[in-house]
Design an enzyme around this catalytic site. Structure first.
Site, mmCIF file in Angstrom:
data_model
loop_
_atom_site.group_PDB
_atom_site.id
_atom_site.type_symbol
_atom_site.label_atom_id
_atom_site.label_comp_id
_atom_site.label_asym_id
_atom_site.label_seq_id
_atom_site.Cartn_x
_atom_site.Cartn_y
_atom_site.Cartn_z
ATOM 1 N N ARG A 107 -0.090 2.673 -5.675
ATOM 2 C CA ARG A 107 -1.421 2.654 -6.298
ATOM 3 C C ARG A 107 -1.878 4.059 -6.679
ATOM 4 O O ARG A 107 -2.626 4.237 -7.630
ATOM 5 C CB ARG A 107 -2.413 1.954 -5.345
ATOM 6 C CG ARG A 107 -2.605 2.642 -4.040
ATOM 7 C CD ARG A 107 -3.210 1.740 -2.958
ATOM 8 N NE ARG A 107 -2.225 0.793 -2.414
ATOM 9 C CZ ARG A 107 -2.499 -0.120 -1.508
ATOM 10 N NH1 ARG A 107 -3.728 -0.250 -1.029
ATOM 11 N NH2 ARG A 107 -1.561 -0.929 -1.064
ATOM 12 N N LYS A 127 8.599 4.584 6.791
ATOM 13 C CA LYS A 127 9.015 3.205 7.015
ATOM 14 C C LYS A 127 10.062 3.160 8.124
ATOM 15 O O LYS A 127 10.674 4.175 8.461
ATOM 16 C CB LYS A 127 9.644 2.639 5.725
ATOM 17 C CG LYS A 127 8.649 2.345 4.602
ATOM 18 C CD LYS A 127 9.373 1.745 3.393
ATOM 19 C CE LYS A 127 8.448 1.529 2.219
ATOM 20 N NZ LYS A 127 7.408 0.511 2.445
#
Ligand code: BES
Ligand code: MN
Ligand code: ZN
Length: 500
Positions: free
Chosen positions: A350, A276
């Site tokens: 996920r 990020k």
């Protein structure tokens, strides 16, 4: 904070809170206060803009002939619109003001307004809830000026004509506040302190004493179970990944299928090798908000001895870049047997949930499974910071969740799913990839999770990325950063639908 319920009595110190309906109609307690203060409230009404709307407060300081430091006249709005959530907001507003004023004690004397469906015991319990939730603060790391940050309001008395029912009503929801506080603490803790094993340790310490069975699985055990999807995420971290399995067996029935909650517990999400930006990484200690909500829910259920069998499973990992870290292009094999091409290591939640979902379903065969996760930035773009995203394969479960959210002030909004979205997960070399296309990022994330739902089991996914922590304006009932979102809605869902 010291909280008590008492029969209506003469208030001799601290702040005295009474109410008026829309149109400045004083309730009986307010009329009594007005009289005792020699008409100060009536005179105050004439020289202020107060009209009795929710959120409005008229304050009389040091009224003559009374021991109290101040009388607060608060607006209830229209009697027919007044409900538990208005009562909570009222108490939170009053607490906020009194804290700023440096007041240390308060007595609420709020009559059930004409036209409202709320019972006086419930009203008292909701006032207690609002005052309690607003009293939260997180000051473990301050060494200076503590008095500036800690709540000064220490003594809260709620006067009610239904004391014993009010105490019972409060006993039912007190644990919800405690569960939310624990969840908030976990979210607020910095990631150098709260890494997976430490989070697991705190969960076990806190919940075991309430009668929740807590098991902790480490990497070796997860490897044996074939959890390649979860383990891949934690591979670049110095900290060991953990799976925490919590069981509350409160049902009196011999065999009652449990309800199950699964939480994303990424203690810090750097993005991994798909790193990020600096700004994007801020707040990523809160990427375990889903896990915190599951833990807080288990605490709430145990504290009120809910007559339900409930399972909570959280996958705790740290997503870091490193020489050993998972690469974009890696293929991992999940516990379900399905293979996943990891094209973006920042779509890690996920991957953690996939194995946690498989484990939960295979081990416990639950009635339904609900997962909670700070899963996508896209859900914040879509719904903002007041509403969580709901995805489900089951209309009945979805509507029960929606109703529960409405009644406790944790609203959710259902988003669509379907085969055309699912197609976007097709991989060139594996059973699926872990990202979809450029659009509908929250939906493709949900489609990914749905691929791990077995036997058409009712399942719902709550994307709480926008509501688990707050950077902007604070919510009335959630001072500070971590909100504890999820504990109330899940507790309410169980209380309304799944107990003996
Ligand atoms: N933890 C983030 C989602 C998030 C973002 C939560 C901001 C709270 C605030 C998640 O792991 C993530 O990085 N998602 C990516 C997915 C993308 C790579 C497909 C995102 O939303 O950008
Ligand atoms: Mn991520
Ligand atoms: Zn994440």
């Amino acid at each position: 904070m010291e909280l008590s319920f008492a029969a209506p009595h003469a208030v001799g110190s601290g702040a005295w809170v009474v109410a008026a309906l829309d149109g400045s109609v004083l309730t009986p307690a307010a009329q009594k206060a007005d009289k005792a203060a020699g008409g100060a409230l009536s005179r105050g009404l004439k020289v202020s803009k107060f009209t009795g709307k929710p959120g409005q407060v008229l304050e009389i300081l040091a009224p003559a002939a009374l021991g109290v430091s101040r009388i607060l006249l608060v607006g209830l709005g229209k009697g027919s619109d007044f409900d538990g959530s208005k009562a909570e907001n009222l108490a939170a507003t009053v607490s906020g003001r009194l804290n700023t004023a440096g007041e240390s004690g308060v007595t609420y004397e709020i009559d059930v307004p004409k036209g409202s469906k709320i019972k006086s015991a419930a009203l008292a319990a909701h006032l207690a809830m609002g005052a309690t939730l607003k009293s939260y603060s997180f000051n473990h790391y301050r060494t200076k000026n503590l008095e500036e940050y800690e709540s000064k309001l220490k003594k809260i008395t709620i006067s009610t004509d239904a004391i014993s029912d009010a105490r019972k009503a409060w006993a039912k929801i007190e644990g919800v506040a405690a569960g939310m506080f624990f969840a908030r603490d976990l979210v607020n803790e910095p990631p150098n302190v709260l890494y997976p094993a430490e989070a697991a340790r705190r969960v076990k310490a806190n919940l075991s004493k309430l009668g929740v069975k807590v098991e902790i699985l480490g990497e070796a055990e997860m490897k044996k179970l074939g959890m390649g999807s979860l383990l891949g995420v934690g591979q670049g971290s110095e900290r060991e990944s953990q799976l925490v399995v919590m069981q509350w067996n409160g049902s009196r029935k011999k065999s009652s299928e449990p309800v199950a909650f699964v939480g994303k517990g990424v203690c810090f999400d750097s993005g991994g090798l798909s790193l990020k930006t600096g700004a994007g990484m801020m707040g990523m200690k809160g990427d375990m908000g889903g896990a915190a909500a599951v833990v807080g829910t288990m605490q709430a259920l145990a504290m009120r001895k809910a007559k339900v069998n409930a399972v909570g499973v959280i996958g705790l990992v740290e997503n870091m870049p490193d020489g050993k870290a998972q690469r974009p292009d890696d293929v991992v094999k999940s516990m379900s047997g399905q293979t996943i091409e990891v094209l973006n290591t920042d779509a890690e939640g996920r991957l953690v949930l996939a194995d946690a979902l498989t484990y939960t379903q295979r081990k416990f065969k639950p009635k339904f499974v609900i997962d909670l996760a700070t899963l996508t930035g896209a859900i914040i773009a879509a719904l903002g910071q007041d509403t969580a995203g709901l995805f489900s394969n089951d209309d009945k479960l979805a509507s029960r969740i929606t109703d529960a959210g409405k009644s406790v002030g944790e609203p959710v909004w259902r988003l669509p799913m379907g085969p055309n979205y699912d197609k976007l997960l097709r991989s060139k070399i594996a059973d699926m990839k872990n990202i979809g296309g450029a659009y509908g990022g929250s939906i493709t994330a949900a489609q990914f999770l749905q691929r791990f739902v077995e036997d058409k089991r009712p399942w719902a996914h709550l994307d709480i990325a926008g509501v688990a922590f707050q950077d902007g304006e604070q919510k009335a009932l959630a001072p500070g950063w971590g909100t504890g979102w999820g504990v109330r809605i899940l507790n309410e869902l169980v209380a309304e639908n799944y107990e003996d």
